[in-house]
Scaffold this active site. Structure first.
Site, PDB file in Angstrom:
ATOM      1  N   THR A 237      22.972  80.955  70.376  1.00 36.71           N
ATOM      2  CA  THR A 237      23.728  79.634  70.546  1.00 36.71           C
ATOM      3  C   THR A 237      25.012  79.346  71.104  1.00 36.71           C
ATOM      4  OG1 THR A 237      24.676  79.385  68.428  1.00 36.71           O
ATOM      5  CG2 THR A 237      22.370  79.094  68.169  1.00 36.71           C
TER       6      THR A 237
ATOM      7  N   TYR B 120      38.235  72.906  59.909  1.00 40.65           N
ATOM      8  CA  TYR B 120      37.894  74.195  61.120  1.00 40.65           C
ATOM      9  C   TYR B 120      37.839  75.558  59.999  1.00 40.65           C
ATOM     10  CZ  TYR B 120      37.337  77.479  64.619  1.00 40.65           C
ATOM     11  OH  TYR B 120      37.061  78.376  65.475  1.00 40.65           O
TER      12      TYR B 120
END
Length: 280
Positions: A9, A164
């Site tokens: 990915t 994050y």
């Protein structure tokens, strides 16, 4: 890597692209996953030209969307009979709070739930293809992360870096628990910090914070350097059978103390299962 099938990915640029090209160079059949059809097609042609390997494919998906992830997994399973290496690499940072199509905070949806769901949907295929490998790209940013079980979606408190770091810690905890659950299957799961890499990371944002991210990348390492540990974990015989480890510069190191918190890991796993239940 001759005869092996690899799914990567975030493979149309940056470290994902470099990893895809390196595995193709070693003879693997490589399937790139990206969002942009034009960029994806260009990446496929570049890899074919550079390696002389024509067994390069492209599948399109928005990995923040659970419906897209389910479609991706279904398409892959219909085209291929095996999966030897799954590299979960796609991720991003969002300077402002956004919500995915499924109603989840975008950083958590893409960076963690994307890994979690795609891996689960392909797990039976991976087990049937064993020995095989799952490689999850995390970050040293996890060391600043905490799993906020009472506010995973940042509804009460949101900060781009906070979200994050939480997602990267979640990547590592997911990898450790997955490795535990895959014992005796000959499917390994490892995670890594690629380094601070000069890629398109952060380019999805606008404004001052985005400009800061772009400027900071002037100090970053190259994509080729950043991809080295991904390539190593995907293909090296040195890590055959090694599982549940965190790697930096192709070396097994300890991750943060928080990443070994078994109770939080279990809680995160169960919450994640509930969040993807409709498509699992």
């Amino acid at each position: 890597m001759q005869g092996k099938v690899c799914l990567i990915t975030g493979a149309t640029s940056g470290i994902g692209f470099v990893t895809a090209q390196a595995l193709a160079q070693q003879g693997a059949q490589v399937v790139l996953v990206g969002r942009d059809a034009t960029r994806g097609a260009t990446s496929v042609e570049q890899i074919k030209h550079a390696t002389g390997n024509d067994a390069i494919d492209l599948l399109l998906a928005d990995l923040s969307s659970q419906a897209d992830i389910a479609k991706l997994a279904g398409t892959f399973q219909s085209r291929y009979e095996r999966l030897d290496v799954l590299v979960n690499n796609a991720g991003a940072i969002f300077t402002e709070r956004q919500v995915s199509l499924d109603g989840f905070e975008m950083t958590f949806a893409l960076n963690h739930l994307g890994y979690f769901l795609l891996t689960h949907l392909l797990l039976d295929m991976l087990k049937a293809s064993a020995p095989c490998r799952i490689v999850n790209v995390a970050s040293s940013a996890h060391r600043s992360g905490r799993i906020h079980l009472d506010d995973l979606q940042g509804e009460r408190t949101f900060g781009a870096w906070r979200a994050y770091c939480q997602s990267k810690l979640a990547n590592i905890m997911f990898t450790y628990e997955l490795a535990n659950r895959l014992q005796d299957t000959r499917v390994t799961a490892n995670t890594l910090h690629p380094g601070f890499v000069a890629t398109r990371f952060g380019h999805n944002n606008a404004g001052f914070k985005a400009q800061f991210l772009r400027a900071a990348q002037m100090l970053a390492i190259s994509s080729e350097k950043g991809a080295e540990t991904m390539i190593y974990l995907s293909s090296s015989p040195e890590v055959e059978g090694v599982s549940g480890k965190y790697f930096v510069n192709q070396r097994d190191v300890r991750s943060s103390s928080q990443s070994y918190d078994a109770a939080t890991t279990q809680a995160l796993w169960h919450v994640s299962e509930a969040m993807v239940e409709q498509v699992r």
